[in-house]
Design an enzyme around this catalytic site. Structure first.
Site, mmCIF file in Angstrom:
data_model
loop_
_atom_site.group_PDB
_atom_site.id
_atom_site.type_symbol
_atom_site.label_atom_id
_atom_site.label_comp_id
_atom_site.label_asym_id
_atom_site.label_seq_id
_atom_site.Cartn_x
_atom_site.Cartn_y
_atom_site.Cartn_z
ATOM 1 C CB ALA A 151 4.921 -2.027 2.284
ATOM 2 N N GLY A 161 0.361 0.594 0.227
ATOM 3 C CA GLY A 161 -0.326 -0.657 -0.077
ATOM 4 C C GLY A 161 -1.144 -1.170 1.086
ATOM 5 C CG ASP A 162 -1.315 -1.275 6.036
ATOM 6 O OD1 ASP A 162 -1.708 -2.430 6.263
ATOM 7 O OD2 ASP A 162 -1.494 -0.323 6.830
ATOM 8 C CB ALA A 163 -3.787 2.866 3.225
#
Length: 139
Positions: free
Chosen positions: A28, A31-33
């Protein structure tokens, strides 16, 4: 995963572990970036490139609520493997949600980010693009 990286990829430092073995919270984190980059690319592809408009739109998509809504649109299209990554991300202990985020939305946003991080590390950029397009339908 190949030791040689695709020249068209933004992955300069592959993970030390196979993506299936990476903690969902770590997936995550990446994945956020990646999700933020996808959102920005999407917004720049649209005709209205005023910075205040793009910022407002980006904020609505990358918020916990926006990510939950996107994930809800995606879920019927996920493979069993992808749904498993989403479950792992949803159930991971990721800390306290931000003050302005609903805890349930935050868990589902973490689940979406885990999936994005997983697909990114798997090198499944085409699938990531397909899911992103599905998620944005009706936006």
């Amino acid at each position: 995963m190949s030791e040689h990286l695709d020249a068209g990829s933004l992955m300069f430092y592959p993970p030390a572990k196979k993506p299936q073995l990476i903690n969902p919270v770590v997936l995550a984190y990446v994945g956020d970036a990646v999700f933020e980059l996808l959102v920005r690319q999407y917004l720049v592809s649209l005709p209205n490139n005023k910075s205040h408009h793009m910022h407002r739109e980006a904020t609505s998509i990358v918020s916990a609520k926006g990510q939950r809504q996107l994930l809800e649109r995606l879920q019927p299209h996920l493979t069993e493997e992808e749904a498993d990554i989403v479950r792992r991300g949803r159930n991971a202990k990721s800390g306290a949600p931000p003050k302005n985020a609903d805890p349930a939305d935050y868990r589902l946003a973490t689940a979406l980010e885990s999936l994005v991080g997983y697909l990114y590390y798997e090198g499944r950029n085409e699938r990531l693009g397909e899911l992103f397009a599905i998620g944005l339908e009706g936006k």
